[in-house]
Design an enzyme around this catalytic site. Structure first.
Site, PDB file in Angstrom:
ATOM      1  N   LYS A 297       8.128   5.384  37.746  1.00 46.04           N
ATOM      2  CA  LYS A 297       7.394   5.435  36.477  1.00 46.04           C
ATOM      3  C   LYS A 297       6.433   4.243  36.321  1.00 46.04           C
ATOM      4  CE  LYS A 297       9.048   9.278  34.950  1.00 46.04           C
ATOM      5  NZ  LYS A 297       9.714   9.810  36.120  1.00 46.04           N
TER       6      LYS A 297
HETATM    7  C1  LIG Z   1       8.367  14.468  31.592  1.00 49.33           C
HETATM    8  C2  LIG Z   1       9.700  13.890  31.960  1.00 49.33           C
HETATM    9  N1  LIG Z   1      10.728  14.071  31.117  1.00 49.33           N
HETATM   10  C3  LIG Z   1      11.924  13.555  31.385  1.00 49.33           C
HETATM   11  C4  LIG Z   1      12.175  12.823  32.521  1.00 49.33           C
HETATM   12  C5  LIG Z   1      13.558  12.356  32.790  1.00 49.33           C
HETATM   13  O1  LIG Z   1      13.679  10.985  32.996  1.00 49.33           O
HETATM   14  P1  LIG Z   1      14.847  10.423  33.927  1.00 49.33           P
HETATM   15  O2  LIG Z   1      14.520  10.808  35.326  1.00 49.33           O
HETATM   16  O3  LIG Z   1      14.793   8.956  33.700  1.00 49.33           O
HETATM   17  O4  LIG Z   1      16.105  11.036  33.450  1.00 49.33           O
HETATM   18  C6  LIG Z   1      11.128  12.616  33.433  1.00 49.33           C
HETATM   19  C7  LIG Z   1      11.239  11.832  34.646  1.00 49.33           C
HETATM   20  O5  LIG Z   1      11.867  11.735  35.526  1.00 49.33           O
HETATM   21  C8  LIG Z   1       9.864  13.168  33.155  1.00 49.33           C
HETATM   22  O6  LIG Z   1       8.847  13.021  34.012  1.00 49.33           O
END
Ligand SMILES: Cc1ncc(COP(=O)(O)O)c(C=O)c1O
Length: 482
Positions: A297
């Site tokens: 990210k």
């Molecule tokens: C648009 C979006 N929503 C939710 C997430 C979920 O985040 P995480 O992977 O930290 O659980 C991500 C990324 O991975 C994402 O790109």
């Protein structure tokens, strides 16, 4: 360390072979008795000497390579890399060179791996990350209490134009927790875009609510407010606009709909830290904004996430549910069935250091996008648009192939892969996946079009890599156009 790499003019081939064997670097720098650099010997030089019947007892000075590349203490990193690259371009495969001072004294060496694999993302941890991480480690506060948690929550919420920040284990946990504290569950419908990462829909399903997948807007690639309104029923309780690939949703129209139909808004800002709509940061419009700090990210904590809000009530609730539902005033007394969604102090230490450099990170990411724009200027690729009232950020550089006949996009991705560049297709549509398709009630033609012709390109802070990427991309795309 330099010791393992050095031998004297009077050492024998056998002795130098042993040094090279031990240092595993395939090379040894040869100095005289005054530590003045006289030459370089590689394992290949010794092998060739033996094949030419040199005895193992002969002196290394006899086979010394005097025409070697050498760095100077005053050389910049780029200058040293340039020296190595010049040799590589002559098909001489070197990755380590000696460094001398003004008196030709051997003082150091420089190693540069001629990278041949370029992933889509590599986190840059070059600021205070290590310092803060070690500080957190040495403090022994390695779980989810500690100064760094408070500091990171405070600074990140402030950065996101919100009063409160509640750090969590990851972005999906942030979304799930938000749905729970907003009272959304069984029988409730939650409107989400078709083009997004699966974390968005998984959170809705884990809250036992029903996702309703709708189409996106072709200009922004984000959820289309018209489609939201069309999908609202008496069961609709919330909207999750996703600020996709660093772009910003039309928050004016979404907030008007939310007010009109009395809906909650949870902004999914996982890919858009710092992006703005009409001068306000994403995450500050809805009831709660959710961020991810996964390794790829804009800023990262390894794994991690954050909920931001301007409601003190929601802040309290998020904290309660994040920590097993444990009472704030009575430890080990549990008021609700909660979760362990806490972030660790170690993660927060990394996050704080990342946040310190977020403006620089944004600037760098835009410069990579600009470089790709330059490389691809004469081709059929379209980049993300800068839309009125919105200030997007670059997460992963995105391009759309405008004439995607016969799956040309997929062929290019595979050519780039063959050349070491990881280019990713856009997310599969939720409505195209067996587990989720039942939550979509029509064909989402805009989402279909964008998802089928989009790719993400390597986006990270290493200009050296970009130079190499540039030459590979030019080669791959030239072949396509020939
Ligand atoms: C648009 C979006 N929503 C939710 C997430 C979920 O985040 P995480 O992977 O930290 O659980 C991500 C990324 O991975 C994402 O790109």
């Amino acid at each position: 360390m330099i010791k393992n790499l050095t031998c004297n003019l009077n050492n024998t081939l056998l002795e130098v072979m042993n040094i090279i064997n031990e240092n595993s670097m395939g090379v040894c720098f040869v100095t005289d008795n005054n530590n003045s650099l006289k030459g370089v010997v590689t394992d290949g030089d010794i092998r060739r000497a033996i094949l030419n019947h040199k005895s193992l007892d002969s002196l290394i000075v006899d086979i010394l390579n005097k025409n070697f590349v050498c760095g100077h203490v005053d050389d910049s990193n780029d200058a040293l890399i340039e020296k190595i690259n010049e040799k590589i371009n002559e098909n001489i495969d070197i990755n380590i060179i000696p460094i001398v001072d003004q008196n030709n004294q051997l003082v150091d060496y420089f190693r540069y791996s001629h990278q041949s694999h370029f992933p889509v993302a590599i986190p840059n941890l070059g600021g205070n990350e290590f310092k803060y991480l070690t500080d957190a480690f040495l403090s022994t506060w390695i779980s989810s209490s500690g100064d760094y948690i408070d500091k990171f929550e405070d600074k990140f919420s402030n950065y996101s134009d919100c009063e409160y920040g509640v750090s969590v284990a990851n972005g999906t946990a942030a979304l799930h927790l938000s749905l729970v504290v907003l009272g959304i569950g069984k029988g409730d419908e939650v409107i989400i875009p078709d083009l997004t990462f699966a974390g968005t829909i998984n959170a809705v399903l884990h809250a036992n609510a029903t996702p309703v997948i709708v189409d996106i807007d072709e200009k922004s690639w984000c959820i289309d407010p018209k489609e939201i309104e069309r999908s609202i029923t008496s069961k609709t309780k919330a909207i999750i606009p996703v600020h996709l690939y660093g772009q910003v949703c039309d928050m004016d129209r979404i907030m008007i709909l939310a007010k009109k139909y009395n809906l909650k808004v949870i902004e999914d800002c996982a890919e858009a830290h710092g992006a703005m709509f009409k001068g306000n940061k994403v995450g500050s419009f809805g009831d709660i904004g959710c961020f991810s700090f996964y390794g790829n990210k804009v800023i990262t904590t390894g794994e991690g996430g954050m909920c931001v809000t301007n409601s003190s009530k929601l802040n309290d609730k998020l904290r309660l549910y994040r920590d097993h539902g444990m009472s704030k005033s009575k430890r080990y007394y549990h008021e609700v069935v909660g979760f362990n969604y806490r972030m660790t102090n170690l993660q927060a230490a990394i996050g704080l250091a990342q946040l310190e450099r977020i403006d620089e990170i944004h600037k760098n990411r835009f410069s990579y996008e600009n470089l790709y724009r330059k490389i691809m200027s004469n081709s059929n690729w379209e980049f993300q648009k800068d839309l009125k009232d919105r200030k997007r950020v670059v997460w992963l550089v995105c391009m759309l192939l405008t004439d995607n006949d016969n799956n040309e996009r997929d062929r290019l991705i595979s050519s780039l892969k063959d050349n070491g560049i990881e280019a990713r297709p856009f997310f599969y549509l939720l409505s195209d996946m067996e587990v989720f398709k039942k939550y979509s009630h029509k064909v989402n033609s805009s989402a279909k079009k964008i998802s089928s012709c989009g790719i993400n390109l390597p986006t990270y802070e290493s200009l050296m890599s970009l130079e190499q990427i540039e030459s590979i991309i030019k080669r791959v795309f030239k072949k396509k156009n020939d």
